[in-house]
Design a protein around this motif. Sequence first.
Motif, mmCIF file in Angstrom:
data_model
loop_
_atom_site.group_PDB
_atom_site.id
_atom_site.type_symbol
_atom_site.label_atom_id
_atom_site.label_comp_id
_atom_site.label_asym_id
_atom_site.label_seq_id
_atom_site.Cartn_x
_atom_site.Cartn_y
_atom_site.Cartn_z
ATOM 1 N N GLU A 170 0.837 -1.357 0.078
ATOM 2 C CA GLU A 170 0.011 -0.159 0.247
ATOM 3 C C GLU A 170 0.805 1.211 -0.029
ATOM 4 N N THR A 171 1.860 1.406 0.846
ATOM 5 C CA THR A 171 2.879 2.311 0.724
ATOM 6 C C THR A 171 3.466 2.536 -0.422
ATOM 7 N N PHE A 172 3.903 1.599 -0.889
ATOM 8 C CA PHE A 172 4.725 1.515 -2.191
ATOM 9 C C PHE A 172 3.840 2.268 -3.382
ATOM 10 N N VAL A 173 2.586 1.739 -3.440
ATOM 11 C CA VAL A 173 1.894 2.319 -4.485
ATOM 12 C C VAL A 173 1.342 3.600 -4.239
ATOM 13 N N LYS A 174 1.110 4.144 -3.159
ATOM 14 C CA LYS A 174 0.743 5.383 -2.784
ATOM 15 C C LYS A 174 2.035 6.335 -3.080
ATOM 16 N N GLN A 175 3.246 5.808 -2.894
ATOM 17 C CA GLN A 175 4.566 6.741 -3.140
ATOM 18 C C GLN A 175 4.687 6.693 -4.714
ATOM 19 N N HIS A 176 4.406 5.940 -5.494
ATOM 20 C CA HIS A 176 4.824 5.680 -6.773
ATOM 21 C C HIS A 176 3.641 5.952 -7.896
ATOM 22 N N LYS A 177 2.527 6.058 -7.520
ATOM 23 C CA LYS A 177 1.438 6.412 -8.427
ATOM 24 C C LYS A 177 1.190 7.757 -8.490
ATOM 25 N N PRO A 178 0.857 8.218 -9.724
ATOM 26 C CA PRO A 178 0.468 7.654 -10.710
ATOM 27 C C PRO A 178 1.575 7.548 -11.821
ATOM 28 N N ILE A 179 1.685 6.370 -12.435
ATOM 29 C CA ILE A 179 2.733 6.190 -13.716
ATOM 30 C C ILE A 179 1.823 6.964 -14.757
ATOM 31 N N GLU A 180 2.676 7.454 -15.608
ATOM 32 C CA GLU A 180 2.000 8.067 -16.745
ATOM 33 C C GLU A 180 1.507 6.974 -17.769
ATOM 34 N N SER A 181 0.136 7.107 -18.373
ATOM 35 C CA SER A 181 -0.356 6.482 -19.148
ATOM 36 C C SER A 181 0.185 5.793 -20.088
ATOM 37 N N ASP A 182 1.271 6.714 -20.785
ATOM 38 C CA ASP A 182 1.849 6.365 -21.955
ATOM 39 C C ASP A 182 3.422 5.528 -21.546
ATOM 40 N N VAL A 183 3.544 5.287 -20.468
ATOM 41 C CA VAL A 183 4.902 4.551 -19.982
ATOM 42 C C VAL A 183 4.087 3.265 -19.575
ATOM 43 N N ASP A 235 0.104 -3.094 -12.440
ATOM 44 C CA ASP A 235 0.174 -2.080 -13.347
ATOM 45 C C ASP A 235 -1.063 -1.227 -13.122
ATOM 46 N N ALA A 236 -2.173 -1.820 -12.763
ATOM 47 C CA ALA A 236 -3.301 -1.186 -12.796
ATOM 48 C C ALA A 236 -3.358 -0.391 -11.313
ATOM 49 N N MET A 237 -2.828 -0.953 -10.558
ATOM 50 C CA MET A 237 -2.672 -0.235 -9.125
ATOM 51 C C MET A 237 -1.807 1.022 -9.142
ATOM 52 N N LEU A 238 -0.822 1.028 -10.018
ATOM 53 C CA LEU A 238 -0.057 2.309 -10.026
ATOM 54 C C LEU A 238 -0.647 3.232 -11.149
#
Length: 76
Positions: A25-38, A72-75
Amino acid sequence: MEKHNHSLNNLFAQLGLASTDKDIETFVKQHKPIESDVVLHQANIWTASQASFLQQSKDDDADWAEIVDQLDAMLR
């Protein structure tokens, strides 16, 4: 061929990351959002070996592919 049902916790452990539910949960919060084109494995949050594992999992439609898609969806 036997299919394995991997969990998100197993994927994080495989990537060498802390793998408790809270850690994820912490990792996802720290690293999202990943740009949709990446593409996931090209995001700048991975080491070279992590990126390689994620890419190979998808390219080979490996046992890990479904859980990699979930990450991927989570990020996004």
